[in-house]
Design a protein around this motif. Structure first.
Motif, PDB file in Angstrom:
ATOM      1  N   ILE A  50       0.848  -1.204   0.000  1.00 49.51           N
ATOM      2  CA  ILE A  50       0.000   0.000   0.000  1.00 49.51           C
ATOM      3  C   ILE A  50       0.878   1.246   0.000  1.00 49.51           C
ATOM      4  O   ILE A  50       0.689   2.155  -0.795  1.00 49.51           O
ATOM      5  N   PHE A  51       1.838   1.267   0.912  1.00 46.97           N
ATOM      6  CA  PHE A  51       2.734   2.416   1.014  1.00 46.97           C
ATOM      7  C   PHE A  51       4.030   2.119   0.281  1.00 46.97           C
ATOM      8  O   PHE A  51       4.524   0.991   0.294  1.00 46.97           O
ATOM      9  N   GLU A  67       3.745  -2.206  -6.155  1.00 48.72           N
ATOM     10  CA  GLU A  67       3.192  -2.180  -7.513  1.00 48.72           C
ATOM     11  C   GLU A  67       3.501  -3.459  -8.289  1.00 48.72           C
ATOM     12  O   GLU A  67       3.647  -3.429  -9.514  1.00 48.72           O
TER      13      GLU A  67
ATOM     14  N   HIS B 107      -6.697   2.109   1.498  1.00 48.14           N
ATOM     15  CA  HIS B 107      -5.804   1.016   1.885  1.00 48.14           C
ATOM     16  C   HIS B 107      -6.297  -0.316   1.322  1.00 48.14           C
ATOM     17  O   HIS B 107      -5.523  -1.124   0.820  1.00 48.14           O
ATOM     18  N   HIS B 110      -5.680  -0.513  -2.505  1.00 46.42           N
ATOM     19  CA  HIS B 110      -4.279  -0.551  -2.918  1.00 46.42           C
ATOM     20  C   HIS B 110      -3.534  -1.743  -2.351  1.00 46.42           C
ATOM     21  O   HIS B 110      -2.373  -1.964  -2.705  1.00 46.42           O
ATOM     22  N   GLN B 114      -3.641  -5.302  -7.838  1.00 48.28           N
ATOM     23  CA  GLN B 114      -3.951  -4.511  -9.030  1.00 48.28           C
ATOM     24  C   GLN B 114      -2.953  -3.376  -9.093  1.00 48.28           C
ATOM     25  O   GLN B 114      -2.610  -2.795  -8.058  1.00 48.28           O
ATOM     26  N   LYS B 115      -2.541  -3.045 -10.301  1.00 44.75           N
ATOM     27  CA  LYS B 115      -1.690  -1.871 -10.441  1.00 44.75           C
ATOM     28  C   LYS B 115      -2.560  -0.629 -10.267  1.00 44.75           C
ATOM     29  O   LYS B 115      -3.775  -0.670 -10.499  1.00 44.75           O
ATOM     30  N   ARG B 116      -1.902   0.438  -9.910  1.00 44.33           N
ATOM     31  CA  ARG B 116      -2.665   1.674  -9.718  1.00 44.33           C
ATOM     32  C   ARG B 116      -3.370   2.089 -10.999  1.00 44.33           C
ATOM     33  O   ARG B 116      -4.515   2.539 -10.989  1.00 44.33           O
ATOM     34  N   LYS B 272      -0.460   8.043  -9.924  1.00 46.89           N
ATOM     35  CA  LYS B 272       0.624   7.089  -9.710  1.00 46.89           C
ATOM     36  C   LYS B 272       1.661   7.613  -8.727  1.00 46.89           C
ATOM     37  O   LYS B 272       2.366   6.870  -8.066  1.00 46.89           O
ATOM     38  N   LYS B 273       1.761   8.926  -8.653  1.00 47.50           N
ATOM     39  CA  LYS B 273       2.744   9.533  -7.743  1.00 47.50           C
ATOM     40  C   LYS B 273       2.171   9.750  -6.345  1.00 47.50           C
ATOM     41  O   LYS B 273       2.894  10.058  -5.405  1.00 47.50           O
ATOM     42  N   ILE B 276      -0.443   7.003  -0.762  1.00 52.53           N
ATOM     43  CA  ILE B 276      -1.738   6.550  -0.240  1.00 52.53           C
ATOM     44  C   ILE B 276      -1.924   6.988   1.215  1.00 52.53           C
ATOM     45  O   ILE B 276      -3.035   7.215   1.676  1.00 52.53           O
ATOM     46  N   GLU B 277      -0.809   7.142   1.922  1.00 49.82           N
ATOM     47  CA  GLU B 277      -0.932   7.552   3.321  1.00 49.82           C
ATOM     48  C   GLU B 277      -1.501   8.975   3.461  1.00 49.82           C
ATOM     49  O   GLU B 277      -1.852   9.392   4.560  1.00 49.82           O
ATOM     50  N   ARG B 281      -6.212  13.912   3.391  1.00 48.96           N
ATOM     51  CA  ARG B 281      -5.629  15.250   3.440  1.00 48.96           C
ATOM     52  C   ARG B 281      -6.335  16.100   2.390  1.00 48.96           C
ATOM     53  O   ARG B 281      -6.621  15.604   1.304  1.00 48.96           O
ATOM     54  N   LYS B 286       1.925  18.097  -0.500  1.00 46.35           N
ATOM     55  CA  LYS B 286       2.101  19.218   0.423  1.00 46.35           C
ATOM     56  C   LYS B 286       2.542  20.494  -0.306  1.00 46.35           C
ATOM     57  O   LYS B 286       2.009  21.566  -0.083  1.00 46.35           O
TER      58      LYS B 286
END
Lengths: 299, 718
Positions: A50-51, A67, B107, B110, B114-116, B272-273, B276-277, B281, B286
């Motif tokens: 996930i991260f 990924e 979460h 992802h 599966q790919k993003r 893709k960039k 996920i955390e 937000r 940021k």
């Protein structure tokens, strides 16, 4: 085998994991223990892809998980905070899992539904917290993963169900070579199921080892000496800690049972007894030896 | 155990797509309902007039009428339609990335194998599929309904499908914007706000910057920058508002589709960039959050500043507005980004830097400290200029002839110098000045758009006007307009004349008669002709005698361009046949009349002003885009007696009042003297209003046509 190589993770400027490394062998049940905020959940989320780690990598049989669909197809993550599709029934969720996990087994699903006694057509959102937990475990196991990452999985389960889940996990390990990694802040919970344990503290693994090895190589000795004996003399046999009350000495000594027996008999006690340590007692000893206050690291 | 193969490298996972789409069935219903109320209902309402059924109405109205009503209704309902379509697109955009907005679901998805890009593409295709199913089902039902009710004509279907197509384009582009916004935002409210920001920010900021430029820039030409053909591309909203009654062009269609694809691909790249955390937000990146904050503050600060400035027109109001806007938007954005009001004053240093940068911006563009407004490129550096002179606008206004570019630059520079010295404009009369709107395109491709109120008293004007009027475009424009008038003569039209000669007259005559006489006498349309003062003009409207209602009067419009054509024909003193014809027609016309208003004045004296030496004003208040106030009393003056004044009034009054727009621009005036007539009302008029003679006296400043200054005036100041 899972190789965690120097994994680091930051939330803005807050360091969550700092160069964590560990190796988890296939077929073992790995317990990840640590206090709240120690980074257990973060590590699991990195381990299931996930991260993205800020540094280091997590490899499954040599392949990076991030990924990587092929790797992730063998990994199921059971979050401490389960998610179910809105208005979904257990059957809907099973269809969802079946559509994404190549090894999803309807037979296992049906078997586990029977075993847990969960209604298939009722909305999961109407389930109790414990039933939702069971649903997540049931769905995760039905996907027939090779690696099952469980975050506080036993929280919310009643003692009977807890035992049932432990038994199912043990069966899966034995029959299908499942490798569960179970994160918990409760050491006692992990003691009777895990064969490996890692202690996470402030973003780093303080130590990791096989539980049997841990237990085999450290013992408590209670001995009574008629003669006067000093602590220094006892310490010479390689104690981790010593407590003396009058003629009775209690010491934690490194070594196998036979080694400890030889060592203590060399001191010529009037009476002695070698007692195995509980996992918690081992941790207390290990922490103290490393200069940590155990109560601040675990619990 | 299933035998399904891994979908590892696929962009679209059909199994996941099927599963996702099945769960989105309620959204298909939403799409169907919106399509029903935006396409089917409006079309069906066409047949619902007076609460008649389709069958009843079908018997009552002709097919042509029905088709016309359907086609017209399409443009009438476009705005309501588009608002609903916007809302639907935003709704589907939110659904598409809904799983990213909550930590738990983000979460969960992802962690799946599966790919993003597969998650993103599958979710997007699923949403579009749901919207398409809803719309297509509705369109199919409605189209079938039209056929069943016997109104399935191709034109009706054309209007119907055109409406559906327009909606689809709007849906796609707004949907893509919403999805794109969703890739950078971590909750749905911010996603919707971001969608609005993307759609409106460029336009709003641009308009704000125009407002700033306009506030202190005397020569700034906002109409050029606010041209709707240009600003429509800054926002889909603007584009729809500008074009809502038009059929969507091929260019717009292509751009909308390209933008849709680009936004969706761009969204995928960002997705893709995305970490996920950072779910939940407001802005998941940021640094982007900070950039957006200052962009947002910039626009809010401009509008706040301009709002207060337009209340009081002073610097304090402007500063108060800017400071309020900057600080409040800073606090608001900090609160949104950090999700706590405690963060309102976080990074005060950033606010200070912003304030300093904004002050520099205002100094450059608001107060024009660096004199950008006065920058005129060297004529050699101008590739071409678009020149528009009021009342003499050519169809093609591009000039690249070095001679006229040089003359243009000379006039502009001299006018600026004139203004810089705060000279009193000798006359505000429309014959004494004219407006010039110009866009000078430099050889580097930079457009310099300016507007000037040019007074004819400055050097270089005659030379410029001569070059402008002698351009063959002047003759072409005139010929074209005469041709357009002639095109109406064979259609049973009659001219409705408004003749300004020695008084106001109104008459009717055949259009071709007046044209044939006029064309026989009019000289070539160049500076030589146009610089002569006209003694009157013919204003033509026409009556369609062939129509059902002959009393209805229309202005004349060009049949091809639909633009109102030039229809004021100047009359010069030497056009004897025309004057005679008009005299005959007007005296024999039932509508003949001579207005009395101009004869109610009696000249009782005059002041003559010597304007040879420019005079400085007492104080110089600059009206942005307008020039200076006229204070003619600053020039040396002499009074003359009533008899001389009357004589001069009879000589030049008609030249000052009977100029149509075109000759008013080019007519040559005397730059040395100006006369201010003192008039008084007739006795009977005075009695009726109970005014005293002194109170009733009024003044009018008149110009001398060039070469018509009497000797006694010249001798006054010798």
């Amino acid at each position: 085998m899972i190789s965690i190589n120097g994994v680091s993770k930051y939330y803005d400027t807050l360091k969550s994991l700092d160069g964590v490394s560990a190796e988890i062998k296939e077929g073992s049940i790995f317990g990840l223990v640590g206090s709240n905020g120690s980074g257990k959940s973060t590590l699991l989320r990195i381990m299931c892809g996930i991260f993205r780690p800020d540094g280091g990598e997590v490899l499954y049989d040599g392949e990076n998980v991030y990924e990587n669909v092929k790797v992730k197809d063998r990994v199921v993550y059971l979050s401490d905070d389960q998610f179910f599709l809105p208005s979904a029934t257990l059957g809907d969720m099973a269809k969802m899992y079946a559509s994404v996990y190549s090894s999803f087994s309807w037979d296992t699903y049906k078997k586990l539904v029977e075993l847990f006694g969960l209604p298939r057509t009722r909305k999961i959102s109407t389930f109790s917290k414990g039933m939702q937990k069971q649903s997540a475990i049931l769905l995760g196991l039905s996907a027939k993963p090779k690696y099952l990452l469980c975050d506080e999985t036993f929280d919310g389960l009643d003692p009977v169900m807890r035992q049932l889940v432990k038994r199912i996990l043990a069966d899966e390990v034995a029959e299908n070579g499942l490798t569960p990694i179970i994160a918990s802040h409760n050491l006692r919970e992990l003691e009777d199921i895990c064969d490996h344990i890692g202690l996470l503290h402030k973003g780093g693994i303080l130590f990791e080892s096989e539980i049997d090895t841990l237990k085999e190589n450290i013992h408590t000795v209670q001995a009574v000496f008629a003669r006067e004996i000093g602590i220094e003399e006892i310490a010479r046999i390689g104690t981790v800690s010593i407590k003396q009350r009058g003629s009775m000495v209690t010491a934690v000594v490194r070594g196998t049972r036979d080694e400890v027996k030889t060592k203590i008999e060399g001191l010529d006690p009037d009476f002695y007894e070698i007692i195995p340590l509980t996992l918690e007692e081992i941790f207390i000893s290990e922490m103290e030896e490393r200069g940590y206050d155990y109560t601040k690291v675990v619990f | 155990m299933t035998t399904r193969k891994l979908s590892s490298e696929k962009l679209l996972d059909l199994s996941l797509l099927k599963n996702t789409t099945r769960r989105r069935l309620p959204h298909i219903l939403v799409a169907f309902l919106v399509s029903f109320f935006t396409v089917s209902v409006p079309i069906m309402m066409v047949f619902d007039e007076h609460f008649l059924s389709v069958y009843d109405l079908y018997d009552r109205i002709s097919v042509d009428m029905m088709i016309e009503r359907v086609v017209n209704r399409v443009s009438e309902i476009m705005v309501v339609n588009l608002i609903a379509t916007y809302a639907l697109a935003v709704y589907f955009g939110i659904i598409t990335l809904g799983y990213m907005m909550k930590r738990r679901s983000a979460h969960f998805y992802h962690a799946l194998p599966q790919k993003r890009e597969t998650l993103y593409v599958t979710s997007t295709v699923s949403a579009l599929l749901c919207a398409a199913i809803g719309a297509v089902v509705n369109i199919a039902i409605a189209a079938g309904e039209l056929a069943v009710f016997g109104v399935g004509y191709s034109e009706v279907y054309g209007a119907f499908f055109s409406l559906a197509f327009n909606n689809m384009l709007v849906f796609l582009s707004v949907y893509a914007i919403t999805v794109f916004a969703g890739t950078v935002s971590g909750n749905r409210v911010v996603q919707v706000l971001m969608t609005l920001v993307i759609m409106l920010y460029p336009l709003a900021t641009y308009l704000g910057m125009i407002l700033v430029r306009q506030s202190h820039a005397m020569y700034f030409f906002p109409e050029y920058y606010l041209n709707e053909n240009n600003i429509q591309w800054l926002s889909p909203f603007a584009h729809v508002i500008v074009n809502y009654s038009e059929k969507i062009s091929l260019l717009t269609t292509a751009l909308a589709l390209v933008a849709t694809v680009a936004l969706l691909i761009g969204g995928l790249a960002i997705y893709k960039k995305r970490a996920i955390e950072n779910s939940e937000r407001p802005i998941v990146f940021k640094k982007l959050g900070s950039v957006l904050k200052y962009m947002f503050m910039f626009t809010v600060t401009i509008f706040a500043g301009m709002f207060f400035y337009n209340i009081e027109y002073n610097v304090f109001s402007l500063i108060f507005g800017c400071v309020s806007g900057a600080v409040l938007s800073f606090m608001l954005f900090n609160t949104i980004l950090e999700k706590t009001p405690k963060a309102m004053f976080k990074n005060i240093k950033g606010l200070c830097i912003f304030a300093a940068a904004f002050a520099v911006y205002m100094a450059i563009f608001g107060f024009d400290v660096f004199k950008l407004d006065k920058y005129i490129p060297d004529s050699d550096d101008i590739a071409y200029a678009e020149i528009d002179l009021y009342s003499a606008e050519y169809d093609d206004n591009r000039f690249d002839d070095p001679e006229i570019l040089k003359a243009l630059v000379t006039v502009l520079e001299n006018q600026q110098q004139f203004n810089d010295n705060f000279y009193v404009t000798p006359l505000e009369h429309h014959h004494g000045s004219f407006r010039i709107n110009v866009v000078m395109h430099t050889k580097l491709g930079l457009p310099v758009a300016r507007t000037y109120n040019v007074t004819k008293y400055i050097d270089g004007v005659d030379e410029f006007l001569e070059l402008y009027a002698n351009d063959e475009r002047m003759q072409n424009a005139f010929d074209k307009r005469i041709s357009a008038l002639q095109a109406h003569t064979g259609n049973g039209y009659e001219a409705d004349l408004h003749v300004q000669l020695d008084g106001y007259r109104n008459a009717e005559c055949p259009l071709d008669d007046i044209l044939s006489v006029y064309i026989g006498e009019v000289s070539k349309m160049n500076y030589e002709t146009l610089s002569k003062p006209a003694i009157g003009y013919v204003s033509i409207t026409y009556i369609n005698t062939a129509g059902d209602n002959p009393s209805r009067v229309y202005r004349i419009y060009d049949e091809k361009t639909d633009a109102r054509i030039f229809d004021d024909l100047p009359i010069y003193a030497d056009m004897t046949d025309t004057i005679a014809y008009l005299g005959y027609v007007t005296k024999n016309s039932p509508h003949y009349k001579i207005a009395e208003a101009d004869n109610t004045y009696n000249v009782i004296g005059a002041n003559v002003y010597d304007t040879r030496e420019p005079q400085t004003q007492y104080y110089a208040y600059v009206y942005p885009n307008r020039g200076f106030t006229c204070d003619i009393s600053r020039y040396p003056s002499k009074s003359i007696d009533m008899e001389t004044a009357k004589k001069i009034n009879d000589l030049i009054y008609v030249y000052n009042h009977n100029q149509p727009g075109l000759t008013s621009l080019f007519v040559a005036i005397d730059k040395d003297f100006v006369i201010q007539m003192k008039y008084i009302y007739e006795e009977q008029v005075l009695k009726s209003y109970d005014y005293t003679k002194d109170v009733a006296a009024s003044y009018e400043t008149l110009l001398f046509p060039r070469g018509m200054v009497p000797a006694e005036i010249k001798s006054l100041f010798n």
